[in-house]
Enzyme design. Structure first.
Site, mmCIF file in Angstrom:
data_model
loop_
_atom_site.group_PDB
_atom_site.id
_atom_site.type_symbol
_atom_site.label_atom_id
_atom_site.label_comp_id
_atom_site.label_asym_id
_atom_site.label_seq_id
_atom_site.Cartn_x
_atom_site.Cartn_y
_atom_site.Cartn_z
ATOM 1 N N LYS A 77 -1.258 -1.822 -6.900
ATOM 2 C CA LYS A 77 -1.194 -0.341 -6.817
ATOM 3 C C LYS A 77 0.283 0.039 -6.363
ATOM 4 C CE LYS A 77 -4.184 1.549 -3.575
ATOM 5 N NZ LYS A 77 -3.601 2.528 -2.674
ATOM 6 N N SER A 78 0.749 -0.782 -5.323
ATOM 7 C CA SER A 78 1.896 -0.312 -4.902
ATOM 8 C C SER A 78 3.167 -0.598 -5.821
ATOM 9 C CB SER A 78 2.427 -1.564 -3.589
ATOM 10 O OG SER A 78 1.662 -1.405 -2.715
ATOM 11 N N ARG A 88 5.472 2.632 -7.613
ATOM 12 C CA ARG A 88 6.747 2.719 -7.681
ATOM 13 C C ARG A 88 7.425 2.605 -8.926
ATOM 14 N NH1 ARG A 88 4.824 0.794 -3.056
ATOM 15 N NH2 ARG A 88 5.992 0.577 -1.047
ATOM 16 N N GLY A 120 -1.930 8.090 -0.677
ATOM 17 C CA GLY A 120 -1.312 7.940 0.629
ATOM 18 C C GLY A 120 0.112 7.775 0.195
ATOM 19 N N SER A 157 6.068 0.173 8.231
ATOM 20 C CA SER A 157 5.361 1.077 7.090
ATOM 21 C C SER A 157 6.177 1.055 6.264
ATOM 22 C CB SER A 157 5.029 2.215 7.853
ATOM 23 O OG SER A 157 4.737 3.427 6.692
ATOM 24 N N ASP A 192 -4.068 -3.949 4.372
ATOM 25 C CA ASP A 192 -5.300 -3.251 3.837
ATOM 26 C C ASP A 192 -6.664 -4.156 3.694
ATOM 27 O OD1 ASP A 192 -3.918 -0.984 3.174
ATOM 28 O OD2 ASP A 192 -3.027 -1.331 1.492
ATOM 29 N N LYS A 246 -5.802 5.053 7.954
ATOM 30 C CA LYS A 246 -5.547 4.751 6.451
ATOM 31 C C LYS A 246 -6.689 6.030 5.718
ATOM 32 C CE LYS A 246 -2.673 1.440 6.625
ATOM 33 N NZ LYS A 246 -1.406 1.637 5.804
ATOM 34 N N ARG A 294 -11.884 1.011 0.006
ATOM 35 C CA ARG A 294 -11.851 -0.675 0.692
ATOM 36 C C ARG A 294 -13.148 -0.864 1.539
ATOM 37 N NH1 ARG A 294 -7.104 -2.426 -1.750
ATOM 38 N NH2 ARG A 294 -5.411 -1.053 -1.350
#
Ligand code: S3P
Length: 441
Positions: free
Chosen positions: A23-24, A28, A96, A169, A321, A348, A395
């Protein structure tokens, strides 16, 4: 009425599955592709709702994103023309990471844009990115407590910033670096603890020079603008945060023996694997190879007799996470598992300390919480039988269902819809392995 789901204890998990795209890295790839000159070709993109929100947002800001017949995506970036003010609100859904990175990226251009999201996203703090962006020169008018909706106005000429985030973060680091792309001068983020480094790595793949110097337990990251990104190819590796659910399921269901292929092994993301190994988890990684600039591997996981551990708080950024699903593993372990220094979980998609503690208690697990942590008393298969409130959190939903696969009685969740934000193939992959999970309705 949201549709729930129920997970029933049953047979051992067996078989081979492939982890879905990270996902990250997917966020990006779309965002940097949208900023770059020319085309970016993305394979293995996560087809989760969060990523679809990011695609929608970058289209609203002027980029083109097309899906190809083979399932890959082509992003045509704004390049030297720059991002443009959108016509309506930019709705980032539940994402987020999406909204924080995009607000940073958009700030670098002469723009006025209003950002919003779903109920969960609108309740999350945005000051962590809006304050440093204000220091760089933007104006931001937001809802009470610096929540969304937030309207950002930027002249497109920002001041470079030298910033030390108050907590680890990657979202904050990334928002500032992206805002720094078009400044004259060097923007620096001083991390006291290393957070995931995908933005730095991917900026380099798009032609930017990013300096990252290790310092104590963190690093000093700098970028000197203005930077012109150039479109490239991105192959998205598998998401260790999604793989975490079948991994823990196999560890706690007797007789299980599974393989999860394509899991990213970036050390800023492998804290859960380290912790599960310390707990006695039988997890073997092989077939190490490179994909999209990251090391990936296949993980072989077998049922194991786990023991409770004390998770060092400095490990938190590399498994931030994964605490809800670790707490499920801990419930099956012998002895207590102590998790500390995880106050970030409270902001979160839900307050994940509160939601995890409640989910465990409803299923007969002895657990206590503090402001910044939890302690789970392990001791064999919990009784289960509880109905879990997921608080719109994917999650929490998946953690509860994994618990139900190994508890003495089934576990039900109130809402399964949010699982699609990060892991839309969760149900089909778990079924492939032999899990008994039924969707209501
Ligand atoms: C993410 C960073 C983490 C993580 C989130 C994804 C990212 O948040 O919780 O799911 O892609 O940068 P923080 O950086 O705020 O801890």
């Amino acid at each position: 009425m949201p549709a729930g789901a129920i997970a029933k204890p049953g047979q051992a998990l067996k078989g081979i599955i492939k982890a879905p795209g990270d996902k990250s890295i997917s966020h990006r790839a779309i965002i940097l592709g949208a900023l770059a000159e020319g085309e970016t070709h993305v394979t293995g993109l996560l087809r989760g709702a969060d990523i679809m929100s990011t695609i929608g947002a970058m289209r609203a800001l002027g980029a083109k994103v097309a899906e190809n017949d083979d399932g890959s995506f082509t992003v045509t970036g704004c390049g030297s023309a720059g991002l443009k003010s959108p016509k309506g609100q930019v709705d980032c859904g539940n994402a987020g990471t999406g909204v924080r990175l995009i607000m940073g990226a958009a700030s670098a251009y002469p723009i006025k844009a209003e950002f919003t999201g779903d109920e969960s996203l609108r309740s999350r703090p945005m000051a962590r990115v809006l304050d440093p962006l204000r220091e760089m020169g933007i104006e931001a008018a937001s809802a009470k407590g610096d929540r969304l909706p937030a309207t950002l106005t930027s002249s497109g000429t920002l001041k470079p910033l030298d910033f030390t985030p108050p907590h680890a973060s990657a979202q904050v680091k990334s928002a500032i670096l992206l805002a720094g792309l078009r400044t004259d001068g060097t923007t620096t983020v001083r991390e006291t603890r290393l957070s995931r480094d995908h933005t730095e790595n991917m900026l380099r793949a798009f032609g930017a020079e990013v300096s990252a110097r290790p310092k104590d337990e963190g690093q000093v990251v700098s970028i000197t603008g203005p930077v012109n990104l150039v479109g490239t190819r991105v192959n998205v590796p598998g998401d260790p945060s999604s793989a975490a659910f079948p991994i823990v399921a196999a560890l706690i269901i007797p007789g299980s023996d599974i393989c999860i292929e394509n899991v990213m092994m970036n050390p800023t993301r492998t804290g859960l694997l380290e912790t599960l190994a310390e707990m006695g988890g039988d997890i073997r990684a092989d077939n190490f190879r490179k994909s999209g600039g990251e090391v990936i591997a296949d993980l072989h996981v077998r049922h194991s007799n786990l023991r409770g551990v004390n998770v060092p708080s400095k490990r938190a950024p590399s498994m931030i996470d994964e605490y809800p699903i670790l707490a499920i593993a801990a419930a099956f372990a012998k002895g207590d598992t102590i998790m500390e220094g995880i106050e970030e979980l409270r902001v979160k998609e839900s307050d994940r300390i509160m939601a995890t503690v409640e989910l465990l208690r409803r299923n007969g697990v002895d657990v206590s919480e503090s402001a910044d942590g939890m302690r789970v008393k392990g001791g064999g298969a919990p009784v289960g039988g509880g109905k879990v409130t997921t608080y719109h959190d994917h999650r929490i939903a998946m953690s509860a269902l994994v618990l139900g696969l190994a508890a003495q009685r089934p576990v039900e969740i109130d809402d399964a819809a949010m699982i699609a934000t990060s892991f839309p193939s969760f149900f089909s992959l778990m079924e492939t392995l032999g899990a008994n999970i039924e969707l209501a309705g």
